[in-house]
Structure formats: C-alpha cells, structure tokens
Enzyme design. Structure first.
Site, PDB file in Angstrom:
ATOM      1  N   ILE A 120       0.907  -1.152   0.000  1.00 45.10           N
ATOM      2  CA  ILE A 120       0.000   0.000   0.000  1.00 45.10           C
ATOM      3  C   ILE A 120       0.943   1.198   0.000  1.00 45.10           C
ATOM      4  O   ILE A 120       1.512   1.551   1.032  1.00 45.10           O
ATOM      5  CB  ILE A 120      -0.937   0.003   1.219  1.00 45.10           C
ATOM      6  CG1 ILE A 120      -1.835  -1.239   1.217  1.00 45.10           C
ATOM      7  CG2 ILE A 120      -1.784   1.278   1.219  1.00 45.10           C
ATOM      8  CD1 ILE A 120      -2.749  -1.367   2.433  1.00 45.10           C
ATOM      9  N   PRO A 121       1.173   1.785  -1.166  1.00 45.39           N
ATOM     10  CA  PRO A 121       2.319   2.680  -1.373  1.00 45.39           C
ATOM     11  C   PRO A 121       2.158   4.095  -0.816  1.00 45.39           C
ATOM     12  O   PRO A 121       2.117   5.078  -1.561  1.00 45.39           O
ATOM     13  CB  PRO A 121       2.461   2.690  -2.894  1.00 45.39           C
ATOM     14  CG  PRO A 121       1.064   2.501  -3.386  1.00 45.39           C
ATOM     15  CD  PRO A 121       0.419   1.575  -2.396  1.00 45.39           C
ATOM     16  N   CYS A 122       2.125   4.219   0.499  1.00 44.99           N
ATOM     17  CA  CYS A 122       2.022   5.536   1.124  1.00 44.99           C
ATOM     18  C   CYS A 122       3.263   6.383   0.843  1.00 44.99           C
ATOM     19  O   CYS A 122       3.207   7.608   0.931  1.00 44.99           O
ATOM     20  CB  CYS A 122       1.754   5.409   2.619  1.00 44.99           C
ATOM     21  SG  CYS A 122       2.943   4.414   3.516  1.00 44.99           S
ATOM     22  N   HIS A 123       4.367   5.752   0.442  1.00 45.09           N
ATOM     23  CA  HIS A 123       5.577   6.502   0.111  1.00 45.09           C
ATOM     24  C   HIS A 123       5.395   7.357  -1.145  1.00 45.09           C
ATOM     25  O   HIS A 123       6.155   8.278  -1.376  1.00 45.09           O
ATOM     26  CB  HIS A 123       6.777   5.562  -0.049  1.00 45.09           C
ATOM     27  CG  HIS A 123       6.645   4.586  -1.178  1.00 45.09           C
ATOM     28  ND1 HIS A 123       5.949   3.395  -1.043  1.00 45.09           N
ATOM     29  CD2 HIS A 123       7.084   4.620  -2.458  1.00 45.09           C
ATOM     30  CE1 HIS A 123       5.990   2.731  -2.185  1.00 45.09           C
ATOM     31  NE2 HIS A 123       6.666   3.462  -3.062  1.00 45.09           N
ATOM     32  N   ARG A 124       4.366   7.076  -1.938  1.00 42.63           N
ATOM     33  CA  ARG A 124       4.124   7.839  -3.170  1.00 42.63           C
ATOM     34  C   ARG A 124       3.350   9.136  -2.936  1.00 42.63           C
ATOM     35  O   ARG A 124       3.074   9.866  -3.872  1.00 42.63           O
ATOM     36  CB  ARG A 124       3.371   6.971  -4.182  1.00 42.63           C
ATOM     37  CG  ARG A 124       4.177   5.776  -4.652  1.00 42.63           C
ATOM     38  CD  ARG A 124       3.444   4.944  -5.673  1.00 42.63           C
ATOM     39  NE  ARG A 124       4.166   3.688  -5.884  1.00 42.63           N
ATOM     40  CZ  ARG A 124       3.601   2.565  -6.255  1.00 42.63           C
ATOM     41  NH1 ARG A 124       2.299   2.507  -6.480  1.00 42.63           N
ATOM     42  NH2 ARG A 124       4.326   1.472  -6.418  1.00 42.63           N
TER      43      ARG A 124
END
Length: 153
Positions: A120-124
């Site tokens: 779940i790409p919260c880094h994006r």
C-alpha cells in the site's frame, strides 16, 4: 500470525500474515531467521514479490491484504494503491479521490496508520509542492523508494 523477514537495500522488512492475507509489512531493526515451514503460501508469495520489487522486476503486487482501519482509512489505502508505480500524488489529490477535498490532513493521518508499507504505497504521497513529507520508515527511505521506482519505471 506468521512472520518472515526480507533484508532489503534499505533495511529489514518484517512481513506478517494470517492464514490468507498480508496484515503488516514494516521496517524493523532486528529479525529472526525465516522458518517458512507450516507458514501459509501468502507469506512466501509476499517475500518473493518484495524481492522482485527491490530488484526492479515488479511494479504491481498480487497479494490478498487485510489492512485493519476505519472506513475512511480503508478508502484512503485503496486510493493509494491506485497511484501508479513511479508516480506520486499529493494529499489533496487523495482527499479528492475519497470524496472530501478538504481532508488532506486526515489523509496524512490515514497514511501514518498504514501498516502495509510498499504494497500500500504511502511513500508515493507527497506535499502539494512536491516536497517529501512524513514517512513512518523515515524520509530517507521514502526518497530511496521513489528514486528506485522512477529508475525502474
């Protein structure tokens, strides 16, 4: 619950699953040796897909997830998955995507509660001006992940 570890270029990743789905993926300081005997298939699949991601060979994950959170957090996390590999979105864009364009701070809070990093790409998610803002794994990891994805797009 089952646990396994992957030694990534940016630190040890702990992957936790139940019988059918991934429930956590976080950076940790210490790991034990992986013993996948008796572990569910989803845990082994997650380790393989994480390795492929770090090798630049995977841009989309195919894993069943079981992220625990409020209805709003769930909406935010589903929207994060829609942000394409190698791209970014700002908190306001995610807020609009979940139906409340004024909820940027709440989106940031939901991002902070995400227990399934990378997949779940919260880094994006970045600030409105493109600046890197909070990341539970550390801003240096966020920067690395974004560069990694851009370089392997």
């Amino acid at each position: 619950m089952y646990k396994a570890y992957y030694n990534s270029p940016i630190g040890i990743v702990e992957v936790v699953s139940d019988e059918n789905s991934i429930i956590q993926l976080e950076f940790v300081e210490n790991a034990t040796e992986n013993d996948l005997q008796g572990a569910p298939q989803v845990l082994g699949s997650a380790l393989q897909q994480i390795e492929e991601y770090f090798l630049g060979k995977r841009s989309v994950f195919d894993l069943k997830l079981n992220a625990k959170g409020t209805e709003f957090q769930q909406k935010v996390w589903h929207s994060l998955i829609d942000v394409p590999y190698g791209n970014t979105a700002c908190y306001g864009e995610i807020a609009a995507a979940v139906g409340n364009s004024k909820a940027s701070r709440a989106v940031g809070g939901a991002n902070n509660k995400n227990k399934i990093a990378i997949i779940i790409p919260c880094h994006r998610i970045v600030g409105a001006d493109g600046s890197l803002t909070g990341y539970a794994g550390g801003l240096w990891r966020k920067e690395w992940l974004l560069k990694h994805e851009k370089d392997n797009k």
